[in-house]
Design a protein around this motif. Structure first.
Motif, PDB file in Angstrom:
ATOM      1  N   GLN A 142       0.833  -1.206   0.000  1.00 16.30           N
ATOM      2  CA  GLN A 142       0.000   0.000   0.000  1.00 16.30           C
ATOM      3  C   GLN A 142       0.868   1.256   0.000  1.00 16.30           C
ATOM      4  O   GLN A 142       0.552   2.230  -0.688  1.00 16.30           O
ATOM      5  CB  GLN A 142      -0.934   0.009   1.209  1.00 16.30           C
ATOM      6  CG  GLN A 142      -2.044  -1.000   1.135  1.00 16.30           C
ATOM      7  CD  GLN A 142      -2.889  -1.006   2.406  1.00 16.30           C
ATOM      8  OE1 GLN A 142      -2.476  -0.547   3.463  1.00 16.30           O
ATOM      9  NE2 GLN A 142      -4.093  -1.555   2.299  1.00 16.30           N
ATOM     10  N   MET A 143       1.952   1.230   0.776  1.00 13.02           N
ATOM     11  CA  MET A 143       2.850   2.387   0.835  1.00 13.02           C
ATOM     12  C   MET A 143       3.490   2.634  -0.531  1.00 13.02           C
ATOM     13  O   MET A 143       3.571   3.783  -0.991  1.00 13.02           O
ATOM     14  CB  MET A 143       3.932   2.194   1.906  1.00 13.02           C
ATOM     15  CG  MET A 143       3.387   2.245   3.310  1.00 13.02           C
ATOM     16  SD  MET A 143       4.618   2.147   4.636  1.00 13.02           S
ATOM     17  CE  MET A 143       5.548   0.699   4.241  1.00 13.02           C
ATOM     18  N   ALA A 144       3.923   1.580  -1.190  1.00 12.21           N
ATOM     19  CA  ALA A 144       4.537   1.720  -2.513  1.00 12.21           C
ATOM     20  C   ALA A 144       3.536   2.294  -3.515  1.00 12.21           C
ATOM     21  O   ALA A 144       3.865   3.169  -4.322  1.00 12.21           O
ATOM     22  CB  ALA A 144       5.069   0.369  -2.993  1.00 12.21           C
ATOM     23  N   ARG A 145       2.289   1.822  -3.447  1.00 10.08           N
ATOM     24  CA  ARG A 145       1.243   2.321  -4.339  1.00 10.08           C
ATOM     25  C   ARG A 145       0.995   3.816  -4.108  1.00 10.08           C
ATOM     26  O   ARG A 145       0.887   4.596  -5.058  1.00 10.08           O
ATOM     27  CB  ARG A 145      -0.043   1.510  -4.112  1.00 10.08           C
ATOM     28  CG  ARG A 145      -0.935   1.431  -5.302  1.00 10.08           C
ATOM     29  CD  ARG A 145      -2.089   0.439  -5.128  1.00 10.08           C
ATOM     30  NE  ARG A 145      -1.657  -0.881  -4.682  1.00 10.08           N
ATOM     31  CZ  ARG A 145      -2.053  -1.467  -3.545  1.00 10.08           C
ATOM     32  NH1 ARG A 145      -2.915  -0.887  -2.750  1.00 10.08           N
ATOM     33  NH2 ARG A 145      -1.610  -2.659  -3.204  1.00 10.08           N
ATOM     34  N   LEU A 146       0.918   4.211  -2.840  1.00 10.51           N
ATOM     35  CA  LEU A 146       0.706   5.620  -2.522  1.00 10.51           C
ATOM     36  C   LEU A 146       1.883   6.475  -2.979  1.00 10.51           C
ATOM     37  O   LEU A 146       1.690   7.574  -3.502  1.00 10.51           O
ATOM     38  CB  LEU A 146       0.491   5.808  -1.018  1.00 10.51           C
ATOM     39  CG  LEU A 146      -0.890   5.470  -0.491  1.00 10.51           C
ATOM     40  CD1 LEU A 146      -0.918   5.602   1.028  1.00 10.51           C
ATOM     41  CD2 LEU A 146      -1.941   6.369  -1.106  1.00 10.51           C
TER      42      LEU A 146
END
Length: 72
Positions: free
Chosen positions: A58-62
């Motif tokens: 999720q962090m990478a996507r954000l």
């Protein structure tokens, strides 16, 4: 260069990213403590590790949404 997202959206995404990073760090602490306990619950440890990996995704996507020009 024109941003794909507005400034308010960028701030909201950055706040969400910070919250995810805090949760990720906290999970890391819990995982290490649980793994050090000789009587730890392996199923719980596995679930926590899986949650930590989901948070990382999720962090990478954000991060890609916030700054799509940076190679992730």
């Amino acid at each position: 260069m024109i941003d794909d997202i507005g400034n308010a959206d960028r701030v909201a995404l950055m706040q969400k990213l910070v919250a995810l990073k805090v949760e990720h760090r906290d999970l890391d602490t819990v995982i290490h403590r649980l793994a050090d306990d000789p009587k730890h619950d392996q199923l719980q440890l596995t679930r926590l590790k899986r949650r930590k990996l989901l948070l990382k995704d999720q962090m990478a996507r954000l991060e890609r949404q916030i700054d799509p020009d940076v190679l992730a």
